[in-house]
Enzyme design. Structure first.
Site, PDB file in Angstrom:
ATOM      1  CD  GLU A 194      12.589 -30.892  14.754  1.00  0.00           C
ATOM      2  OE1 GLU A 194      13.242 -30.628  15.791  1.00  0.00           O
ATOM      3  OE2 GLU A 194      12.611 -30.201  13.715  1.00  0.00           O
ATOM      4  CD  GLU A 208      15.810 -32.531  11.163  1.00  0.00           C
ATOM      5  OE1 GLU A 208      14.605 -32.207  11.084  1.00  0.00           O
ATOM      6  OE2 GLU A 208      16.186 -33.616  11.656  1.00  0.00           O
TER       7      GLU A 208
END
Length: 266
Positions: A120, A140
């Protein structure tokens, strides 16, 4: 500037090098690290002598994402940094380049794991170099979590949608070669040389006119949010003033005199 716990900072010429420095945890994100990152972005933009930033990790890893032990309620360490987060509840998003875009070019030098929050943060950088054994991925969903660092918005804008959705929905790992093939990173280099390669890119950027470099970067990102017509109009507004600078005159003069230009940000 000085670093913080879990983040080291040093200058090499006109390049500021920010090193995620928690190798025992594969540089998993901690509160001290996030505070240090935010301070690093701010310091780089405030210092006219800094023309580029390189982000890398210590100990053969880039970043393994958020510290899941901390997420489970066992704390993130660095209690002395909590006041900073209370004063600016958005600080961690700025640190991860979700809510902040430095005006100086940011080059990622990736070795080893660059997963979850690491991938990210990577999406907030401008140029990306990876060692051949580096791994990427947004894990995730495998933990029943959401990649809330901006990936559902930014990733489909940076790589083809089918690849973005596969990465987001499967949570699988990607090799450096595969990351390069889908455009997540720009170049793959031998292991252990990513930082040197990133610094070489930074050196080439540093040799260019800083006002021009910053205007070009700003124009690219501004235009991404616009139609082509509006983007072209905005480009003229950013671009024409660069031609009126002393640096532009110096660039032309240096070309005519067959020498390297000396830019003064003027």
């Amino acid at each position: 500037m000085s670093g913080t716990e879990h983040l080291s900072v040093r200058r090499e010429g006109a390049t500021l090098i920010l090193t995620l420095d928690r190798p025992e945890a594969r540089n998993a994100l901690s509160l001290p690290m996030l505070v240090g990152l935010y301070d690093g972005w701010v310091a780089a933009d405030a210092d006219d002598e800094v023309r580029s930033v390189v982000l890398t990790g210590a100990g053969g890893a880039f970043c393994a994402g958020m510290d899941l032990k901390a997420l489970a309620g066992k704390g993130m360490g660095g209690e002395q940094y909590r006041d900073r987060l209370k004063a600016d509840p958005d600080l961690h998003w700025k640190a991860m380049l979700r809510h902040h875009r430095p005006r100086k070019p940011v080059i990622a030098a990736v070795e080893g794991a660059c997963v979850a929050g690491g991938t990210e943060i990577l999406q907030g950088t401008d140029i990306r170099v990876a060692g051949e054994s580096a791994t990427f991925g947004l894990f995730e969903v495998r933990r029943g979590l959401f990649p809330i660092g901006g990936s559902t918005v930014r990733l489909p804008r940076q790589i083809p949608r089918t690849h973005a959705l596969e990465m987001l929905l499967t949570g699988r790992a990607y090799s450096a070669a595969e990351a390069a093939s889908i455009g997540l990173v720009g170049r793959v280099v031998p292991d252990g040389t990513a930082l040197d390669a990133a610094l070489a890119v930074a050196s080439r950027i540093n040799a260019c006119g800083p006002l021009a470099v910053e205007a070009v970067k700003a124009s690219v990102y501004e235009a991404l949010e616009m139609s082509e017509v509006d983007g072209l109009a905005a480009e003229l507004k950013r671009g024409w003033p660069v031609f009126d600078t002393a640096d532009a005159a110096e660039g032309a003069r240096a070309f005519a005199e067959k020498r390297a230009p000396v830019f003064r940000r003027a």
